[in-house]
Design a protein around this motif. Sequence first.
Motif, PDB file in Angstrom:
ATOM      1  N   TYR A 141     135.952 -11.735  29.735  1.00 51.25           N
ATOM      2  CA  TYR A 141     135.571 -10.369  30.131  1.00 51.25           C
ATOM      3  C   TYR A 141     134.691 -10.322  31.375  1.00 51.25           C
ATOM      4  O   TYR A 141     134.122  -9.289  31.710  1.00 51.25           O
ATOM      5  CB  TYR A 141     134.884  -9.626  28.983  1.00 51.25           C
ATOM      6  N   GLU A 142     134.537 -11.447  32.075  1.00 46.75           N
ATOM      7  CA  GLU A 142     133.886 -11.405  33.392  1.00 46.75           C
ATOM      8  C   GLU A 142     134.765 -12.112  34.427  1.00 46.75           C
ATOM      9  O   GLU A 142     135.237 -11.482  35.378  1.00 46.75           O
ATOM     10  CB  GLU A 142     132.496 -12.080  33.333  1.00 46.75           C
ATOM     11  N   CYS A 143     135.019 -13.408  34.264  1.00 52.68           N
ATOM     12  CA  CYS A 143     135.729 -14.167  35.301  1.00 52.68           C
ATOM     13  C   CYS A 143     137.181 -13.718  35.478  1.00 52.68           C
ATOM     14  O   CYS A 143     137.604 -13.458  36.617  1.00 52.68           O
ATOM     15  CB  CYS A 143     135.667 -15.664  34.983  1.00 52.68           C
ATOM     16  N   LEU A 148     128.048  -3.770  29.645  1.00 53.88           N
ATOM     17  CA  LEU A 148     127.015  -3.576  30.642  1.00 53.88           C
ATOM     18  C   LEU A 148     126.734  -4.920  31.311  1.00 53.88           C
ATOM     19  O   LEU A 148     126.233  -5.857  30.693  1.00 53.88           O
ATOM     20  CB  LEU A 148     125.722  -3.034  30.020  1.00 53.88           C
ATOM     21  N   ASP A 149     127.109  -5.019  32.584  1.00 54.10           N
ATOM     22  CA  ASP A 149     126.925  -6.291  33.306  1.00 54.10           C
ATOM     23  C   ASP A 149     125.690  -6.191  34.191  1.00 54.10           C
ATOM     24  O   ASP A 149     125.501  -5.206  34.890  1.00 54.10           O
ATOM     25  CB  ASP A 149     128.166  -6.555  34.170  1.00 54.10           C
ATOM     26  N   GLY A 150     124.848  -7.220  34.128  1.00 52.97           N
ATOM     27  CA  GLY A 150     123.622  -7.221  34.922  1.00 52.97           C
ATOM     28  C   GLY A 150     122.467  -6.571  34.164  1.00 52.97           C
ATOM     29  O   GLY A 150     121.603  -5.925  34.731  1.00 52.97           O
ATOM     30  N   SER A 151     122.480  -6.760  32.842  1.00 52.37           N
ATOM     31  CA  SER A 151     121.488  -6.082  31.980  1.00 52.37           C
ATOM     32  C   SER A 151     120.049  -6.309  32.434  1.00 52.37           C
ATOM     33  O   SER A 151     119.193  -5.451  32.245  1.00 52.37           O
ATOM     34  CB  SER A 151     121.603  -6.578  30.530  1.00 52.37           C
TER      35      SER A 151
HETATM   36 MN    MN Z   1     128.142  -9.655  32.535  1.00 47.90          MN
END
Ligand code: MN
Length: 334
Positions: free
Chosen positions: A278-280, A117-120
């Motif tokens: 797991y993001e960039c 979950l990105d931007g929690s």
């Molecule tokens: Mn994130």
Amino acid sequence: MLIAKTLGQFIIEKQADFPYAKGELSRLLRDIGIAAKIVNREVNKAGLMDILGEAGSTNIQGESQKKLDIFANEQFISALQSGGECCIVVSEENDEYIYIDSEISKNAKYIVAIDPLDGSSNIDVNVSVGTIFSIYRRKSTNGKATLDDVLQKGVDQVAAGYVIYGSSTMLVYTTGKGVNGFTLDPSIGEFCLSHPNMTIPEDGFIYSINEGYYTHFPDGVKKYIKYCQVEDTTTRRPYTSRYTGSMVADLHRNMIKGGIFIYPITASAPNGKLRLVYECNPMAFIIEQAGGLASNGYERILELDVTELHQRSAIFIGSANMVKRAEEMMKSFS
Ligand code: MN
Ligand code: AHG
Ligand code: MN
Ligand code: MN
């Protein structure tokens, strides 16, 4: 009304691009799509369920975990465990990697890294959140896959994608042959092809950065922000600042409209905040496949050595000409 091609149909159709693959990657993408639909269901009715707010635990990042962080993490891990195509899962929410030691996964050849979950920070205020995933083929050929199979450079990804739970829910992914976007049609419960061959404009007029940290930005970043805000308005109009606090939402908007997203080093994040594995790296793979660029201010994100699971990096990502300009300023002033 003709129903657009579903994700499943598209994956099978594109199977021909991978003559050697026997359908494992296709099944892996299907498993991720299923988990995304389950997470979407919870995100869409978060206000009605006991799924908002803090979980009362802290992850290795030092962040207090939201209930939806935990729920999404559990859904993606369980989908990957039961799908049988993945031998290791790396997650933002787990300190160590998860080795999937099961009968059905014993020949699994894929490694999946995920930001469930990105931007929690946006969950409780009903602003878009996302999921980011990155897929590698294991390098070792026998025995248990190990950390060495995980710590691979971004250039070695076989697939990457994101889900954005926004005004509509979309799944956007690449397998190295362009980028395609699928919108969830809740009436049939399928992701349907809505944005074929996505490309990011070479130039844009949107810059995304948390200017609250301005004081501690490197000089090159300060110079670039002033460049965006235009000292001399006779030559060109100022850019627009848009920052949502969710990397997926900011990058998706900039993918569609053109723009640059910057998370540089700051006083509280001397190596940058965003996580390489797991993001960039997954977002860099997607943006490059769409014709954009992704840099840490000096070198290509996808070429960076990966030495730790939760390694962080500064990131300048988006429209090619904007990233080039920002890099020039970083190299001249920082
Ligand atoms: Mn994130
Ligand atoms: P996550 O919610 O997965 O921890 O990621 C949040 C990230 C990214 O999505 C966003 O761009 C950035 O953190 C926002 O950080 P600031 O609040 O420091 O601006
Ligand atoms: Mn987090
Ligand atoms: Mn996250």
